[in-house]
Design a protein around this motif. Structure first.
Motif, PDB file in Angstrom:
ATOM      1  N   ILE A 208       0.828  -1.214   0.000  1.00 29.06           N
ATOM      2  CA  ILE A 208       0.000   0.000   0.000  1.00 29.06           C
ATOM      3  C   ILE A 208       0.861   1.262   0.000  1.00 29.06           C
ATOM      4  N   ALA A 209       2.134   1.104  -0.428  1.00 27.28           N
ATOM      5  CA  ALA A 209       3.049   2.247  -0.569  1.00 27.28           C
ATOM      6  C   ALA A 209       3.106   3.093   0.699  1.00 27.28           C
ATOM      7  N   GLN A 210       3.439   2.447   1.793  1.00 25.78           N
ATOM      8  CA  GLN A 210       3.577   3.117   3.087  1.00 25.78           C
ATOM      9  C   GLN A 210       2.286   3.786   3.551  1.00 25.78           C
ATOM     10  N   PRO A 223      -0.855  15.550   7.182  1.00 28.64           N
ATOM     11  CA  PRO A 223      -1.010  14.105   7.356  1.00 28.64           C
ATOM     12  C   PRO A 223      -1.830  13.794   8.604  1.00 28.64           C
ATOM     13  N   PRO A 224      -2.650  12.753   8.579  1.00 28.05           N
ATOM     14  CA  PRO A 224      -3.441  12.393   9.755  1.00 28.05           C
ATOM     15  C   PRO A 224      -2.548  12.105  10.962  1.00 28.05           C
ATOM     16  N   GLY A 234      11.495   7.155  11.547  1.00 26.95           N
ATOM     17  CA  GLY A 234      11.900   6.556  10.273  1.00 26.95           C
ATOM     18  C   GLY A 234      10.793   6.470   9.249  1.00 26.95           C
ATOM     19  N   GLY A 235       9.561   6.371   9.714  1.00 20.24           N
ATOM     20  CA  GLY A 235       8.447   6.226   8.795  1.00 20.24           C
ATOM     21  C   GLY A 235       8.252   7.423   7.884  1.00 20.24           C
ATOM     22  N   ILE A 239       8.150   7.443   3.568  1.00 23.38           N
ATOM     23  CA  ILE A 239       6.935   7.766   2.821  1.00 23.38           C
ATOM     24  C   ILE A 239       7.047   9.065   2.036  1.00 23.38           C
ATOM     25  N   ALA A 240       8.073   9.871   2.340  1.00 24.37           N
ATOM     26  CA  ALA A 240       8.170  11.222   1.772  1.00 24.37           C
ATOM     27  C   ALA A 240       8.115  11.230   0.242  1.00 24.37           C
ATOM     28  N   ARG A 241       8.722  10.225  -0.396  1.00 19.92           N
ATOM     29  CA  ARG A 241       8.785  10.239  -1.866  1.00 19.92           C
ATOM     30  C   ARG A 241       7.416  10.121  -2.523  1.00 19.92           C
ATOM     31  N   TRP A 242       6.430   9.586  -1.763  1.00 18.15           N
ATOM     32  CA  TRP A 242       5.094   9.421  -2.333  1.00 18.15           C
ATOM     33  C   TRP A 242       4.201  10.638  -2.079  1.00 18.15           C
TER      34      TRP A 242
END
Length: 336
Positions: A208-210, A223-224, A234-235, A239-242
């Motif tokens: 699900i692409a992070q 972001p929620p 780290g998360g 996810i930043a690239r998406w």
């Protein structure tokens, strides 16, 4: 729960597997992690994936505690070796014989088991002869500490070379664990055809692409709270690239496709990966038990050809297909 063979091997695994990267021992408190594993078991998941590097070994410890008391023969437990662990000294990473032999013993102790079903090379090691790595893996198998071996994020030519050595050593190299989802399809042109030829199955991560493919991130909105994008351990970096406007806009176009199929967007994303016949299992993670329940509903779903085509059209322009994006770091890239 749908059960599939791992590649051409006789090992059967759950089509949805549970992974604890970026969660157990780090992002998620232990009680919540234990609850998620319990829910995974209740939902029929039998396959659990971890690695020694996750939370610097803490994730293996949490998973071992969570699975304690379960019938060992009814589980498939996977772990990996490559990345630095412990203090990160010069022999604390890579695929040398020394690091593999020391790492498998540490993993087994933390997981509370005598063996793992699958032991995976977490990346390709450019600084250790492949023969040394494969001979060490063969000895791990012969010692009864692992039943099968696999790789993660290896290129097609690296997989082919390892498979040839595995055949000579008479050990079962049965799996590849790459990132794979609607947005990231770099394995389709080279890795998948090679693995189909060799009888190797894919155990894919980040279906699900992070979390981006759930649709919970929107252009112009924060972001929620509690989401992967707010995780400073780290998360958020992963996810930043998406989190780009063009990607988020395209992802929102998946909502009517999911509605038409009677699925949530997360279920649609996981189900999409399982349509690839070379995919044996999709790894899902969770910070809450209800996320596990939601994701497992993707098992056994057959998407219509029209839905698959609509997904491609919705995401046109933001899909990454470059096979060259699959690569492993060198020592200088790990330590600078």
């Amino acid at each position: 729960m749908e059960i599939r063979n791992l590649g051409a091997s006789g090992l059967k695994i759950s089509a949805i597997s549970y992974g604890n990267w970026l969660t157990h021992g780090s992002q998620v408190e232990e009680d919540a992690a234990l609850a998620c594993v319990r829910q995974a078991l209740d939902e029929g998941i039998t396959t659990f994936d971890t690695a020694d590097v996750y939370a610097n070994t803490a994730a293996e410890t949490v998973l071992g505690k969570a699975l304690s008391g379960e019938r060992r023969a009814g589980l498939e437990i996977f772990t990996k070796v490559f990345w630095p662990t412990g203090p990160g000294a010069h022999n604390d990473h890579g695929l040398s014989r020394k690091h593999i032999m020391e790492s498998i013993d540490g993993s087994l102790q933390r997981l509370g088991t005598d063996y793992v079903d699958l032991y995976q090379a977490h990346r390709y090691d450019h600084e250790t002869p492949l023969e040394e790595t494969m001979e060490a893996f063969a000895d791990v198998v012969r010692a009864g500490k692992a039943l099968y071996i696999g790789v993660s994020e290896w290129r097609a030519e690296e997989i082919r070379a390892a498979h040839a050595l595995a055949r000579e050593l008479r050990v079962p190299l049965v799996s590849s664990q790459p990132q794979y989802n609607m947005l990231w399809r770099v394995i389709e042109s080279e890795v998948v055809p090679t693995c189909e030829e060799l009888g190797i199955g894919q155990i894919v991560w980040s279906p699900i692409a992070q979390g981006v493919l759930t649709g919970k991130y929107a252009v112009g909105q924060a972001p929620p709270a509690g989401s992967r994008a707010t995780d400073e351990k780290g998360g958020d970096a992963m996810i930043a690239r998406w989190l780009k406007d063009d990607v988020l806009t395209r992802v929102q176009r998946l909502k009517p496709i999911a509605d038409e199929a009677g699925l949530t967007m997360a279920q649609l994303a996981v189900a999409w990966t399982l349509q690839n016949p070379n995919v044996s299992s999709a790894i899902v993670g969770a910070s809450r038990p209800e996320q596990v329940t939601d994701n497992v509903k993707a098992a056994g779903v057959k998407l219509e050809a029209s839905a698959m085509a609509a997904i491609d059209e919705a995401l046109d322009g933001v899909i990454e297909r470059d096979a060259g994006k699959t690569q492993s770091p060198r020592r200088s890239e790990i330590f600078g």
